[in-house]
Each structure stands twice: as C-alpha cells, then as structure tokens.
Scaffold this motif. Sequence first.
Motif, PDB file in Angstrom:
ATOM      1  N   ASP A  27      91.862 -61.939   5.591  1.00 45.17           N
ATOM      2  CA  ASP A  27      90.517 -62.094   5.746  1.00 45.17           C
ATOM      3  C   ASP A  27      89.696 -60.873   5.753  1.00 45.17           C
ATOM      4  O   ASP A  27      89.569 -60.185   6.749  1.00 45.17           O
ATOM      5  N   PRO A  28      88.828 -60.311   4.754  1.00 43.13           N
ATOM      6  CA  PRO A  28      88.219 -59.274   4.870  1.00 43.13           C
ATOM      7  C   PRO A  28      87.267 -58.993   5.940  1.00 43.13           C
ATOM      8  O   PRO A  28      86.965 -57.802   6.455  1.00 43.13           O
ATOM      9  N   GLU A  29      86.775 -60.173   6.539  1.00 40.05           N
ATOM     10  CA  GLU A  29      85.573 -59.910   7.451  1.00 40.05           C
ATOM     11  C   GLU A  29      86.166 -59.721   9.129  1.00 40.05           C
ATOM     12  O   GLU A  29      85.610 -59.279   9.902  1.00 40.05           O
ATOM     13  N   THR A  30      87.378 -60.596   9.171  1.00 42.44           N
ATOM     14  CA  THR A  30      88.001 -60.406  10.520  1.00 42.44           C
ATOM     15  C   THR A  30      89.196 -59.775  10.782  1.00 42.44           C
ATOM     16  O   THR A  30      89.641 -59.535  11.856  1.00 42.44           O
ATOM     17  N   GLY A  31      89.934 -59.605   9.573  1.00 39.45           N
ATOM     18  CA  GLY A  31      91.332 -58.896   9.774  1.00 39.45           C
ATOM     19  C   GLY A  31      92.246 -59.834   9.984  1.00 39.45           C
ATOM     20  O   GLY A  31      93.574 -59.470  10.038  1.00 39.45           O
ATOM     21  N   LEU A  32      91.912 -61.182  10.352  1.00 41.39           N
ATOM     22  CA  LEU A  32      92.998 -62.260  10.418  1.00 41.39           C
ATOM     23  C   LEU A  32      93.792 -62.690   9.279  1.00 41.39           C
ATOM     24  O   LEU A  32      93.058 -61.902   8.040  1.00 41.39           O
ATOM     25  N   TYR A  33      94.676 -63.378   8.987  1.00 41.39           N
ATOM     26  CA  TYR A  33      95.359 -63.658   8.052  1.00 41.39           C
ATOM     27  C   TYR A  33      94.363 -64.611   7.129  1.00 41.39           C
ATOM     28  O   TYR A  33      93.489 -65.152   7.684  1.00 41.39           O
ATOM     29  N   SER A  34      94.612 -64.689   5.916  1.00 48.45           N
ATOM     30  CA  SER A  34      94.077 -65.566   4.771  1.00 48.45           C
ATOM     31  C   SER A  34      94.475 -66.757   5.275  1.00 48.45           C
ATOM     32  O   SER A  34      95.623 -67.129   5.442  1.00 48.45           O
ATOM     33  N   ALA A  35      93.439 -67.972   4.653  1.00 47.90           N
ATOM     34  CA  ALA A  35      93.922 -69.233   4.345  1.00 47.90           C
ATOM     35  C   ALA A  35      95.388 -69.552   3.722  1.00 47.90           C
ATOM     36  O   ALA A  35      96.220 -70.380   3.964  1.00 47.90           O
ATOM     37  N   ASP A  36      95.280 -68.815   2.714  1.00 47.13           N
ATOM     38  CA  ASP A  36      96.297 -69.128   1.559  1.00 47.13           C
ATOM     39  C   ASP A  36      97.601 -68.561   2.271  1.00 47.13           C
ATOM     40  O   ASP A  36      98.592 -69.213   2.524  1.00 47.13           O
ATOM     41  N   PHE A  37      97.797 -67.568   2.620  1.00 47.93           N
ATOM     42  CA  PHE A  37      98.806 -66.983   3.631  1.00 47.93           C
ATOM     43  C   PHE A  37      99.369 -67.945   4.731  1.00 47.93           C
ATOM     44  O   PHE A  37     100.298 -68.167   4.897  1.00 47.93           O
ATOM     45  N   VAL A  88     100.751 -67.092  14.182  1.00 48.57           N
ATOM     46  CA  VAL A  88     100.047 -66.601  13.189  1.00 48.57           C
ATOM     47  C   VAL A  88      98.660 -67.393  13.191  1.00 48.57           C
ATOM     48  O   VAL A  88      98.415 -68.386  13.271  1.00 48.57           O
ATOM     49  N   VAL A  89      97.700 -66.607  13.005  1.00 53.29           N
ATOM     50  CA  VAL A  89      96.157 -66.776  13.111  1.00 53.29           C
ATOM     51  C   VAL A  89      95.136 -66.504  12.004  1.00 53.29           C
ATOM     52  O   VAL A  89      95.526 -65.369  11.468  1.00 53.29           O
ATOM     53  N   ALA A  90      94.511 -67.441  11.457  1.00 52.63           N
ATOM     54  CA  ALA A  90      93.890 -67.261  10.225  1.00 52.63           C
ATOM     55  C   ALA A  90      92.308 -67.643  10.518  1.00 52.63           C
ATOM     56  O   ALA A  90      92.038 -68.698  11.109  1.00 52.63           O
ATOM     57  N   ARG A  91      91.425 -67.085   9.555  1.00 54.98           N
ATOM     58  CA  ARG A  91      90.232 -67.549   9.306  1.00 54.98           C
ATOM     59  C   ARG A  91      90.349 -68.624   8.245  1.00 54.98           C
ATOM     60  O   ARG A  91      90.862 -68.436   7.080  1.00 54.98           O
ATOM     61  N   PHE A  92      90.236 -69.846   8.396  1.00 55.33           N
ATOM     62  CA  PHE A  92      90.508 -70.752   7.426  1.00 55.33           C
ATOM     63  C   PHE A  92      89.155 -71.388   6.736  1.00 55.33           C
ATOM     64  O   PHE A  92      89.247 -71.992   5.737  1.00 55.33           O
ATOM     65  N   GLY A  93      87.994 -71.008   7.186  1.00 54.84           N
ATOM     66  CA  GLY A  93      86.943 -71.248   6.478  1.00 54.84           C
ATOM     67  C   GLY A  93      85.815 -70.403   7.058  1.00 54.84           C
ATOM     68  O   GLY A  93      85.897 -69.680   7.854  1.00 54.84           O
ATOM     69  N   LEU A  94      84.298 -70.733   6.543  1.00 53.80           N
ATOM     70  CA  LEU A  94      83.268 -70.010   7.204  1.00 53.80           C
ATOM     71  C   LEU A  94      83.166 -69.915   8.463  1.00 53.80           C
ATOM     72  O   LEU A  94      82.980 -68.991   9.202  1.00 53.80           O
ATOM     73  N   ASN A  95      83.696 -71.184   9.118  1.00 55.57           N
ATOM     74  CA  ASN A  95      83.490 -71.248  10.665  1.00 55.57           C
ATOM     75  C   ASN A  95      84.638 -71.855  11.250  1.00 55.57           C
ATOM     76  O   ASN A  95      84.471 -72.641  12.286  1.00 55.57           O
ATOM     77  N   LEU A  96      85.741 -71.784  10.638  1.00 58.66           N
ATOM     78  CA  LEU A  96      86.875 -72.540  11.239  1.00 58.66           C
ATOM     79  C   LEU A  96      88.384 -71.416  11.362  1.00 58.66           C
ATOM     80  O   LEU A  96      88.365 -70.675  10.534  1.00 58.66           O
ATOM     81  N   PHE A  97      88.627 -71.440  12.475  1.00 59.10           N
ATOM     82  CA  PHE A  97      89.874 -70.613  12.774  1.00 59.10           C
ATOM     83  C   PHE A  97      91.027 -71.574  13.157  1.00 59.10           C
ATOM     84  O   PHE A  97      91.011 -72.461  13.790  1.00 59.10           O
ATOM     85  N   VAL A  98      92.324 -71.044  12.757  1.00 58.37           N
ATOM     86  CA  VAL A  98      93.669 -71.913  12.910  1.00 58.37           C
ATOM     87  C   VAL A  98      94.617 -70.885  13.583  1.00 58.37           C
ATOM     88  O   VAL A  98      94.426 -69.871  13.308  1.00 58.37           O
ATOM     89  N   ALA A  99      95.306 -71.612  14.048  1.00 54.30           N
ATOM     90  CA  ALA A  99      96.580 -70.762  14.769  1.00 54.30           C
ATOM     91  C   ALA A  99      97.774 -71.578  14.814  1.00 54.30           C
ATOM     92  O   ALA A  99      97.676 -72.822  14.849  1.00 54.30           O
ATOM     93  N   LEU A 100      98.853 -71.014  14.189  1.00 51.61           N
ATOM     94  CA  LEU A 100     100.314 -71.551  14.223  1.00 51.61           C
ATOM     95  C   LEU A 100     100.986 -71.082  15.319  1.00 51.61           C
ATOM     96  O   LEU A 100     101.043 -69.772  15.439  1.00 51.61           O
ATOM     97  N   LEU A 101     101.540 -72.064  16.052  1.00 50.75           N
ATOM     98  CA  LEU A 101     102.250 -71.462  17.318  1.00 50.75           C
ATOM     99  C   LEU A 101     103.695 -72.088  17.213  1.00 50.75           C
ATOM    100  O   LEU A 101     104.148 -73.035  17.612  1.00 50.75           O
ATOM    101  N   PRO A 102     104.689 -71.363  16.824  1.00 50.08           N
ATOM    102  CA  PRO A 102     105.979 -71.583  16.671  1.00 50.08           C
ATOM    103  C   PRO A 102     106.729 -71.775  18.075  1.00 50.08           C
ATOM    104  O   PRO A 102     106.259 -70.845  18.901  1.00 50.08           O
TER     105      PRO A 102
END
Length: 163
Positions: A27-37, A88-102
């Motif tokens: 994600d260009p604004e946060t440096g987190l992973y993109s939603a697609d990735f 794995v943490v991503a910005r998933f939308g304008l105001n949504l962040f998600v984390a994947l915790l294996p």
Amino acid sequence: TLAAALSGGLDEERTDARQRFLAAVCDPETGLYSADFWRHRLDEEFKRSNRFRFPLGICSFSFDGEADGGSLLDIASIVLTDTRDVDVVARFGLNLFVALLPHTGPEGARLFVERVDARLKELDLKDLVGDSVEWATSVAVCPDATLEGADAFLDRILPGQPA
C-alpha cells in the motif's frame, strides 16, 4: 569498460523490477501489504490450516471517516509493533486494516486484538473533519469445518458482516 556498462544496466533493471514488485504488493500510503497480496496469503494460509489442522487467526481494525497520511502511518506502526515476522498486515480499504496470524489460536488472536485496540485508542485520532475516531475490531479463527473457503473466513471479520 564494457563490463561496468553492462552491470550498470543490470543494476537498473533489478532496481526497476524491485520497484514494480513493491508497488504490486504494498500500500503506497502505509507501506503495509496491499489487499490483493493479503488475500493471496490468506488463501495460502487457510488451505495450510485446514490441511494440517493448525490454528489461523485473522482480525480487523476499522473506523468510520477518513484519516490523513500521518495518522495512517501511526496506525500501521501500532499494528506492526505487536506482530511477529510470520504475521501479515495489510491496509484493506480506506479505513480498514487486517492482520493474518498463522499458528495463532482463539486466545492469542483475542489478546493481539486487545493490545492493538488499546494502543489505537491511546492515539486519540481525529478524522479529516475533526471527529474522534471510534475503533471497531473483529477476530476469527480456523480451522472451522463450517467454512467453505478463505472468502467465507474473511467475511467473518469484515465490517457489516454477520458474525
């Protein structure tokens, strides 16, 4: 020399390829992973969790409104502070962040969400119109025999979805 000229071209090609890769997965604004990735990684980890029966946690952090770039970086920093290298943490939308915790079960995922939520609330963020940001969180864990796939798993944490 010819060797220097050729290697310089290779270095430029490598740099260009790296830039294209980063643009595709970040994600260009946060440096987190993109939603697609992130969706790609969710699909991989979901299949692995179901096949080998290890726990997989996912969670979301969302708010109403829109935040400025500095606030988005603060949010990203807080979420990343509590993650491990395998998360794995991503910005998933304008105001949504998600984390994947294996390899994270219900208790670990719940504790992660509680820690991050407490730190996000300490920020006392304001949206672009000056209203206080109210955080909503959600968490889900698998394996779960009732889930038909990774998308059904994701639906459990997206805002506005039934629990």
